[in-house]
Structures are given as structure tokens and as C-alpha cells.
Design an enzyme around this catalytic site. Structure first.
Site, PDB file in Angstrom:
ATOM      1  N   HIS A 147       0.804  -1.223   0.000  1.00 57.64           N
ATOM      2  CA  HIS A 147       0.000   0.000   0.000  1.00 57.64           C
ATOM      3  C   HIS A 147       0.837   1.273   0.000  1.00 57.64           C
ATOM      4  CE1 HIS A 147      -3.568  -2.352   0.393  1.00 57.64           C
ATOM      5  NE2 HIS A 147      -3.244  -2.816   1.582  1.00 57.64           N
ATOM      6  N   ILE A 160       0.893   6.970   0.156  1.00 62.32           N
ATOM      7  CA  ILE A 160       0.375   5.902   1.014  1.00 62.32           C
ATOM      8  C   ILE A 160      -1.115   5.736   0.766  1.00 62.32           C
ATOM      9  CG2 ILE A 160       0.093   5.127   3.403  1.00 62.32           C
ATOM     10  CD1 ILE A 160       2.347   7.231   4.113  1.00 62.32           C
ATOM     11  N   CYS A 161      -1.527   4.524   0.464  1.00 62.75           N
ATOM     12  CA  CYS A 161      -2.945   4.209   0.281  1.00 62.75           C
ATOM     13  C   CYS A 161      -3.484   3.723   1.628  1.00 62.75           C
ATOM     14  CB  CYS A 161      -3.108   3.148  -0.801  1.00 62.75           C
ATOM     15  SG  CYS A 161      -4.824   2.722  -1.129  1.00 62.75           S
ATOM     16  N   LEU A 162      -4.017   4.663   2.407  1.00 65.29           N
ATOM     17  CA  LEU A 162      -4.555   4.369   3.731  1.00 65.29           C
ATOM     18  C   LEU A 162      -5.762   5.275   3.944  1.00 65.29           C
ATOM     19  CD1 LEU A 162      -4.178   2.832   6.449  1.00 65.29           C
ATOM     20  CD2 LEU A 162      -2.719   4.740   7.184  1.00 65.29           C
TER      21      LEU A 162
END
EC number: 2.3.2.23
Length: 161
Positions: A91, A98-100
Site C-alpha cells: 500500500h 500511502i494508500c490508507l
């Protein structure tokens, strides 16, 4: 990662300044385990050292997060990226994005820099593989010229990594 990916810099509102000063003071008194704020006179941009948690794929590996605060923080989420080199994680893109979900759609003004850092460390700690997202090359190519991750329409579909 260079600082060209910073969002447009408007001065912080009085509410944002007060909130960040309070968070910084709390950080100095009770920093989250595994993190260190690099002292600077810039309240609008924090650089935070993070070390991978013991017993994980990232144990003791050092990384740096750059946190850029928008004018209307905490009503608006900060931009959080890893500085180069970003950790290999499903991620985390090679450009540090950041894929969050809590950094975007699920942001709440009740969150703090400490809680965001703990969430990022938890994401790293739960990873079972050191690898880039499948679409890393395409995504990074589309982000050239300093595009902010906050301009991305993220698809949060995988919470098992």
C-alpha cells in the site's frame, strides 16, 4: 521524494496553529513508540523518523514521513508521504504515497499526528510481503510534476495486508 509534492501552501489558520502547537507539546511529553519528530521551526511541515516494529518484516528499518498540514487542519487531513526511500509495501508507492483510508476518505478531526503514525506503523507491521502495489509504475508515472496523493481517487479494497 522531494518537497515538490507538497500541497499549495496557505498559511495555517489560528485554529490549526493552536491545534498543532498542542499536538507538538503532547508529542514532546509522550511521543508514540518508534517515532521521533525531527525538530524544525516549520509548524506546517513535520518530518518524522519511524523505525519498523520488532518482530515484523520492517524490524528496525528506518524511514521518514513528511507531514504537510493544510490551512484548515484538523478539519482537513494532512498530506502524509514517505520520503525516499519508501518502504516496500503493498500500500506504499515508490514515490512515497500511502494508500490508507484515514489519510483521505476516513479522516476525522479527532485524529492526531500520533494516531496517524500509529496507524501507519500498524499497516507496516501487519504486512506479510515486501512488495510494491501492482499498479505502482502506472500510478507513479501519472503523479509526475508534484501531484499530491490527496488528488488521487483511492480505492480502498484490501485491508488484509
Amino acid at each position: 521524494m522531494s518537497s515538490t509534492s507538497a500541497p499549495s501552501r496557505k498559511a495555517l489558520s489560528k485554529i490549526a496553529c493552536n491545534r498543532l502547537q498542542k499536538e507538538l507539546l503532547e508529542w514532546q511529553v509522550n511521543p508514540p513508540a518508534g517515532f521521533k519528530h525531527k525538530v524544525s521551526d516549520n509548524l506546517q511541515r513535520w518530518v518524522i523518523e519511524v523505525h519498523g516494529a520488532p518482530g515484523t518484516l520492517y524490524a528496525n528499518e528506518p524511514y521518514q514521513l513528511q507531514v504537510d498540514f493544510p490551512e484548515h487542519y484538523p478539519m482537513e487531513a494532512p498530506q502524509v508521504i514517505f520520503l525516499h526511500p519508501a518502504p516496500l509495501h503493498p500500500h506504499i508507492y515508490s514515490n512515497g504515497h500511502i494508500c490508507l483510508d484515514i489519510l483521505y476518505d476516513s479522516w476525522s478531526p479527532a485524529m492526531t499526528v500520533s494516531s496517524v503514525c500509529i496507524s501507519i506503523l500498524s499497516m507496516l507491521s501487519s504486512s506479510t510481503a515486501k512488495q510494491r502495489p501492482a499498479d505502482n509504475d502506472r500510478y507513479v508515472k501519472n503523479c509526475r510534476n508534484g501531484r499530491s496523493p490527496k488528488e488521487t481517487r483511492w480505492w480502498f479494497h484490501d485491508d488484509k495486508v
